[in-house]
Each structure stands twice: as C-alpha cells, then as structure tokens.
Motif scaffolding. Structure first.
Motif, PDB file in Angstrom:
ATOM      1  N   GLU B 245       0.796  -1.235   0.000  1.00 52.23           N
ATOM      2  CA  GLU B 245       0.000   0.000   0.000  1.00 52.23           C
ATOM      3  C   GLU B 245       0.826   1.283   0.000  1.00 52.23           C
ATOM      4  O   GLU B 245       0.268   2.364   0.060  1.00 52.23           O
ATOM      5  N   THR B 246       2.166   1.184  -0.041  1.00 50.59           N
ATOM      6  CA  THR B 246       2.965   2.420  -0.066  1.00 50.59           C
ATOM      7  C   THR B 246       3.353   2.814  -1.494  1.00 50.59           C
ATOM      8  O   THR B 246       3.912   3.885  -1.707  1.00 50.59           O
ATOM      9  N   VAL B 247       3.067   1.937  -2.458  1.00 47.35           N
ATOM     10  CA  VAL B 247       3.459   2.223  -3.854  1.00 47.35           C
ATOM     11  C   VAL B 247       2.282   2.064  -4.811  1.00 47.35           C
ATOM     12  O   VAL B 247       1.352   1.305  -4.568  1.00 47.35           O
ATOM     13  N   PHE B 248       2.379   2.823  -5.919  1.00 51.35           N
ATOM     14  CA  PHE B 248       1.416   2.641  -7.013  1.00 51.35           C
ATOM     15  C   PHE B 248       1.719   1.341  -7.752  1.00 51.35           C
ATOM     16  O   PHE B 248       0.844   0.581  -8.116  1.00 51.35           O
ATOM     17  N   ASP B 249       3.042   1.193  -8.001  1.00 54.82           N
ATOM     18  CA  ASP B 249       3.472   0.120  -8.887  1.00 54.82           C
ATOM     19  C   ASP B 249       4.929  -0.235  -8.558  1.00 54.82           C
ATOM     20  O   ASP B 249       5.661   0.585  -8.006  1.00 54.82           O
ATOM     21  N   LYS B 256       7.132   2.982  -7.828  1.00 54.86           N
ATOM     22  CA  LYS B 256       6.597   4.346  -7.838  1.00 54.86           C
ATOM     23  C   LYS B 256       5.755   4.535  -6.582  1.00 54.86           C
ATOM     24  O   LYS B 256       4.769   3.829  -6.371  1.00 54.86           O
ATOM     25  N   LEU B 257       6.206   5.502  -5.757  1.00 52.20           N
ATOM     26  CA  LEU B 257       5.566   5.682  -4.448  1.00 52.20           C
ATOM     27  C   LEU B 257       4.175   6.287  -4.550  1.00 52.20           C
ATOM     28  O   LEU B 257       3.873   7.073  -5.462  1.00 52.20           O
ATOM     29  N   GLU B 258       3.350   5.944  -3.582  1.00 49.78           N
ATOM     30  CA  GLU B 258       2.049   6.598  -3.402  1.00 49.78           C
ATOM     31  C   GLU B 258       2.288   8.009  -2.858  1.00 49.78           C
ATOM     32  O   GLU B 258       3.400   8.360  -2.464  1.00 49.78           O
ATOM     33  N   LYS B 259       1.231   8.774  -2.773  1.00 49.90           N
ATOM     34  CA  LYS B 259       1.332  10.101  -2.144  1.00 49.90           C
ATOM     35  C   LYS B 259       1.095   9.948  -0.641  1.00 49.90           C
ATOM     36  O   LYS B 259       0.613   8.918  -0.191  1.00 49.90           O
ATOM     37  N   PRO B 260       1.392  11.001   0.136  1.00 53.22           N
ATOM     38  CA  PRO B 260       1.052  10.938   1.560  1.00 53.22           C
ATOM     39  C   PRO B 260      -0.480  10.864   1.712  1.00 53.22           C
ATOM     40  O   PRO B 260      -1.182  11.443   0.870  1.00 53.22           O
TER      41      PRO B 260
END
Lengths: 304, 400
Positions: B245-249, B256-260
């Motif tokens: 859940e911390t990355v898009f892909d 590629k990281l998620e946003k805060p």
C-alpha cells in the motif's frame, strides 16, 4: 534477607505456577548478590517491604511504621527462624529414616511422617472421655501367647467391631511374628457399649477360648469381613473346628457373659477410653500404631 | 453547567465498577495509559464482528466498509487537531514511531536538532542515535528559557520538543517557539503525547510542521498513534518503511511511491485500533477539551495544596498546579519512589507510576533516582483526590 525466604517460597510456588518463577529468579539473584556482599539490584526486597507495610498501613499505621523501619531486622529474625526450622526438619527426616520416628529413637511424641500416627490417636472411643492415667491390668484368665517368663508382655484391649482395632491387627501379627519367643501377648475384649453387636462377638470369642480355640477363632474374626449375627458367628466356629453344640450353649451362658464383663471392667479400671489400647509392660499405646513404634518401645524395654 | 459530569463519565468505564480486595480502583496513571470507555471498546469490537477485512485493497463489500471507516477516522482526527486536510494525517503505532519516522526521513544527517531538558526517551534517542548535532534548551525557574532558545535556534534544522512534559506536566509556549523557529528557517516537531489528551491543540493556529501523539494516552487503543505533517513537507519526506500500500506500482528494479499519507503507512494497518482511536477523539471532543483541562487543574489544586503542607514532600516542577496540567510528580524525603507507589497500591488500590518515567536524562542530570507520579484524567473524582492525599499523609507518617 527477606529474599532468602522469598526464594524458598517462590521457588516452591514456581513449581506449580510460571508466574512465580520470575520472582524466584529475582529472589535468587538478590540472595546471590547479598552473599557476595553486594546490594540487591532487583528491588524485590524493597517491593516486598512496601507491599507488606502498604497492606498493614490501612489496618494499623503504627505497626506498619515499626515494620517499615525495622524491616531488615525482622527479615533477619524470620530468616534465622527459617534456617533453624529447616535444620530441625532435616534432623526429623534423618530420625525418621534411621529410627522410624522423626523425634529420635526414644521419643513417643508426634511424628507427622508416620502415616498411622495422629496427634490424637484415632480410636473407637467409648461414651466417656479419658479420666485417668492408663495403667496396665492384671492378665487374669485372658487368652495369651508366649512364655509366662517373657521380659515383654503386651496386653491389647480390643473390640472386634472397631475399625481401628481391626486396622491394628496387621501390625499386631507382625509384632507377634518378629518377637516370637521373646514376648507374651494377651488379648482382652473391650466390647464398645455404643457398638450394637460388639458384646455378642466378644462372647463368641470367649466361648472359643473356653473351647481352647481362641487364637484360631480370633484370627478368623479379624481376617474376615466380619458379620455379627449368631449364624455367622457359629459358622466361624465351624471353620475353627469348635464343637458347635457346646459353642451354641456357651453363647447363652452366664459364665461367658461374666468373663467378658470382667475384661471390660478391667479395661475401665485401667483407664481405657478407646480401642485399641496396648500396654507394652507398663507403657501404653493408644490407637493403631506403626510397627516401628512397637519396635522402639519393645527394644527400650528389652534394654532394661 | 460548565464543569465535567464525572459520575456520568465514570459509567462509561467498566473497570471503575470493579474492586480489588473489596476496594475500588483509584487509577492515577493516565499519563502512561488511560482507561478505555465502552464506546471505544465497542467500536473496536465492531470492526472484528462486522467488517474484519482489508482497507484500500479489496473491492468487496467488507473491504469497502473498512476503507470507508478508516478514511472517516482520518477525517475525525483531522478535525480533532484542526489539520488543513486529511492527507496530513498518518496512522502510526504510537508517538515514538511518528518521531522516528521524521528522524529517519527528514534528511537530518549532520544537521542540528534542538530539544528541551525534559524530553521523553522517544523524543531524545532518535536524535542521539542518528548522525545529528543534538542540543537542548534548559528550563529557567521552570519556565521555557527563550534567551537560551534564541541563541541556540541559529543553524537549527529541526526543533523537536515535547509539548507537555510527562515528567512534571509543564507545557512549553509552543506558538512562540514555533514562530521563532520559523523565522530562523527551522522546522518544528511537537511531541504532543501528553498535551493532545488534555488540552486544545490546533495545528493550524500553532503553525506546527509535524506533530506526533499516541492513542493509548487519549482513551484510545494501544498500538495506535498519529503523525501530523504539513502536506508539502510530507510530500518531500523520504520514506521510512516500505511495503504493501505504499506504492502505485513496482518492477524488479524500481517502484513508484504513493502520495502521503499512504506512502508512510506500510503493510496492513491496525484497522480496529484506528477506528477505536477516532472514536476516542469523538468522545473527547464531545466532552470538550477546555472542561477536561479545568477538571484536571481543579483536582491538581486540591492535591497540591495538601501536599505542600507536608515538609517531607517535594513536588517536581512549578509549584503552581495550573502549570502542571494533571500531573503531580513527587518525592518523599529519603524514600524510594517505587516504595511509595507500591505502598499506595497495596494500601488503597491507588495506581500511580514510579521511576524515571522514560526521562532518565533529566533525573540523571538532577541526581535523582526518580519520582512517584500521579496523573489525573476525566474519570478521577474529588473523593479520589482526598483519598490520595490521606494515603500520602499516612505514608509519610510511616516512613519518616
């Protein structure tokens, strides 16, 4: 020094409950450090001190204050008492293993290790309490085994319907076997007034005595699940090869009743308050006793 | 009308109806962990009983329900501290995790970090452990020393200070400190573990950059906490922990990281705890923080007034209860604080904490072994305060 007591207490509790094991380890650490002249670091001694005084604080502030201020001294006193009682217990165990009595070879005092011995010996008591010192009776016409010149004479006052008299029989037989030739054994009937059929059985045993078959009949009465009706008592007599006609006549005879009454009255005069009661020469033993207990007294009497 | 209805509040705490050795429990260790009202416990149970699924991942009905509840909880916490947007709220395990996240993500290597002399280990060790230059501002007569602060703020990258001290209950003038820090291009992280449960904390008004607090000190479940950060700062923070859940892909050689806040919330979260924490925030909001603070100070006044009459007692911190929130940290002359706590517990079921309260640095510097600490909260009554005072007086008589 409270940690030494804690170590033993928590060590024992720790066998049964895991929650005490950590405390036992803390106590061990504390004791070890104190022995090596260092300060207890676990704080267990302080925790115990504050828990004890905290609980007392509500009930008696003065006592709590005294204990708080003198805790170390009190701990030392309890520790010394504990060490003394441990040594004494060890001595008792040694005595028990070596002499069969935890109080030493010549003691007649209570020994909790003896499974048969009780503080107040269990007996089939009569309706009255002990009123006088026990005193050995005359042997009279009571049935006996062994030489008249024996150095040891054991007189038993027993009741065939009393469970404790019956319980003691195994030991009696062991003593008879062990000291055959060195002692005389006398049996006196003491039919308990509060046992409904006890006197009938005692009269039957008396009739067996009059037929010269007392010890065989006595043995049958003790070694069977006793029934006290006339039919059963007669069937035991048949088993002992007693003349049944004479036996049946005897059961209703005044002579047999009187003889039983004589032994009972001897018992009363001797201060008997329950069965079985034994006299080894003049030393009394009340209740079922261990073989070791008999041995101890017999040996003592033989040494005289 | 404006005071706390303590009797009604106590009905929500089932533990307070129980007795130990036929005596009621007098819980005065809320600075460590607070008791939990039934509303919070029920909310936790609701998750396990009604929708015990994953949030943000599964598209089924239960998954959607958990996602909805978690996001609603984030919104509740946003309102609770008046954050600008809910994405500024990161769920953590506790204050310690929030502070460690900043210590490991802000790029502080070789930079100066400034704290106070009364920091909890959680707001001290992360800075000592990292490759940073750490310094402290010492109190002056129990007040924040602005003179020293103004000197030391220069070239400081981060001011990391406790808002309210768990040691003596004193609260630093956060707004002024933050203003000065910002004027000196320093960021500010507030350890609000002891302030959030007891007083109004408005991150917008304070203009604080980061703020961390725990759920277990504010009626919420253990293992829950919040890290607040201004969104633009959070966007630029490095990640501390990565996982589900911390990355898009992700590929075998990149991700590629998620946003805060998602990029900081690695792995499956404590959903029951998060939902319970939000319920605790709602509970406190309903009561009103201003009433809570007044109630604690009133009880602290009662206790302080009586303890001050006993010459053998030394209260740590300012002698004015208003400056110490609901905390009474004290020592009895020549008596081990652990003994004091233990005796209060054994005699009257009064539960206080003893020791260094994770502020070893302050006690070592002041050559003290520790203290006994009574910390009050919404469920403590005036009667309990009286019993506490009487017990301490009795105790003093015993040990003196």
């Amino acid at each position: 020094m409270i940690c030494l007591i804690a170590l033993i207490a928590f060590g024992i509790l720790g066998i049964f409950s895991v929650s005490y094991r950590k405390l036992a380890l803390e106590a061990f650490d504390c004791v070890f450090r104190r022995i090596t002249l260092r300060k207890c670091e676990s704080g267990l001694d302080q925790r115990l001190k504050s828990q004890i005084t905290g609980k007392l604080m509500v009930k008696s502030p003065k006592l709590a204050s005294k204990i708080y201020k003198n805790f170390e001294v009190i701990s030392w006193i309890f520790t010394i008492l504990m060490i003394a009682s441990t040594i004494y217990s060890g001595y008792g165990i040694y005595n028990f293993l070596v002499h069969g009595n935890c109080n030493g070879p010549d003691s007649n005092a209570l020994c909790i290790f003896d499974p048969l011995k009780k503080e107040e010996p269990e007996t089939c008591s009569v309706a009255f309490q002990k009123t006088a010192e026990l005193e050995a009776p005359e042997i009279g016409d009571s049935p006996s085994l062994g030489s008249l010149n024996s150095k040891i004479t054991i007189i038993e006052f027993g009741c065939y319907t009393c469970q404790y008299t019956r319980e003691a029989q195994e030991t009696v037989e062991k003593v008879l076997k062990e000291y055959k030739g060195t002692m005389r054994f006398v049996y006196k009937s003491f039919p308990l007034p509060n046992h409904e059929s006890s006197k009938n059985v005692a009269i039957a045993a008396e009739c067996a005595k009059l037929s010269g078959k007392f010890w065989l009949y006595n043995s049958l009465l003790f070694n069977k699940d006793i029934k006290t009706d006339d039919k059963s008592l007669i069937s035991y007599a048949k088993e002992a090869n007693i003349n049944i006609t004479q036996f049946e006549q005897c059961l209703n005879s005044q002579e047999a009743i009187e003889n039983v009454d004589i032994e009972f009255n001897q018992g009363i005069a001797s201060g008997i308050y329950g069965t079985p009661t034994f006299f080894i020469n003049n030393i009394s033993l009340v209740g079922p006793q261990s073989f070791e207990e008999f041995t101890k007294i017999i040996k003592k009497e033989l040494r005289k | 009308m404006f005071s706390l209805n303590v009797e009604k509040i106590r009905e929500d705490f089932s533990i307070l109806n129980k007795t130990i050795n036929n005596k009621p429990i007098i819980y005065m260790d809320s600075a460590c962990v607070t008791l939990k009202p039934k509303q919070v416990v029920e909310k936790i149970n609701q998750y396990y009983n009604e929708f015990p699924a994953c949030a943000g991942r599964s598209t089924h009905k239960l998954g959607k329900k958990v996602t909805e509840e978690v996001e609603q909880s984030r919104k509740t916490i946003q309102k609770f501290i008046n954050a600008k947007k809910q994405e500024e709220i990161i769920f953590t395990r506790n204050t310690t995790e929030g502070i460690n996240l900043i210590a490991n993500s802000l790029g502080l290597e070789g930079k100066k970090v400034l704290g106070t002399s009364k920091e909890h280990n959680s707001n001290l060790l992360p800075w000592l452990n990292g490759n940073m230059k750490y310094d402290i501002v010492k109190d002056k007569d129990n007040d924040f020393n602005f003179e020293e602060f103004n000197e030391k703020i220069k070239n400081t990258k981060l001011v990391a200070m406790r808002h309210t001290s768990n040691l003596d209950g004193t609260t630093i003038p956060a707004k002024e400190i933050i203003k000065i820090a910002h004027e000196n291009q320093a960021l500010v992280l507030l350890d609000a573990a002891q302030s959030i449960p007891h007083k109004e904390v408005d991150v917008k008004k304070l203009d604080v950059d980061f703020l961390a607090f725990s759920g277990h000190k504010m009626l919420g479940p253990s293992g829950t906490g919040i890290l607040y950060g201004k969104y633009d700062l959070l966007e630029n923070l490095k990640t501390f922990m990565l996982g589900g859940e911390t990355v898009f892909d992700s590929n075998y050689d990149s991700f590629k990281l998620e946003k805060p806040p998602e990029k900081f919330e690695a792995g499956l979260q404590n959903y029951a705890g998060i939902i319970g924490l939000a319920e605790a925030a709602r509970y406190l909001t309903k009561i009103g923080k201003d009433k809570i603070e007044k109630h604690e100070i009133k009880l602290n006044n009662m206790i302080t007034e009586e303890l001050n009459k006993i010459p053998e007692i030394d209260i740590l911190g300012p002698n004015v209860p208003e400056s110490r929130s609901g905390i009474i940290s004290f020592n009895i002359k020549n008596t081990d604080p652990h003994n004091v706590a233990s005796m209060l517990d054994a005699s009257n079921n009064i539960m206080v904490r003893s020791g260094a309260h994770c502020v070893h640095s302050w006690f070592n510097a002041n050559k003290l072994k520790g203290s006994a600490r009574a910390s009050l909260y919404i469920y403590n009554t005036e009667e309990e305060a009286d019993i506490f005072v009487k017990a301490v007086k009795d105790l003093v008589k015993i040990v003196k």
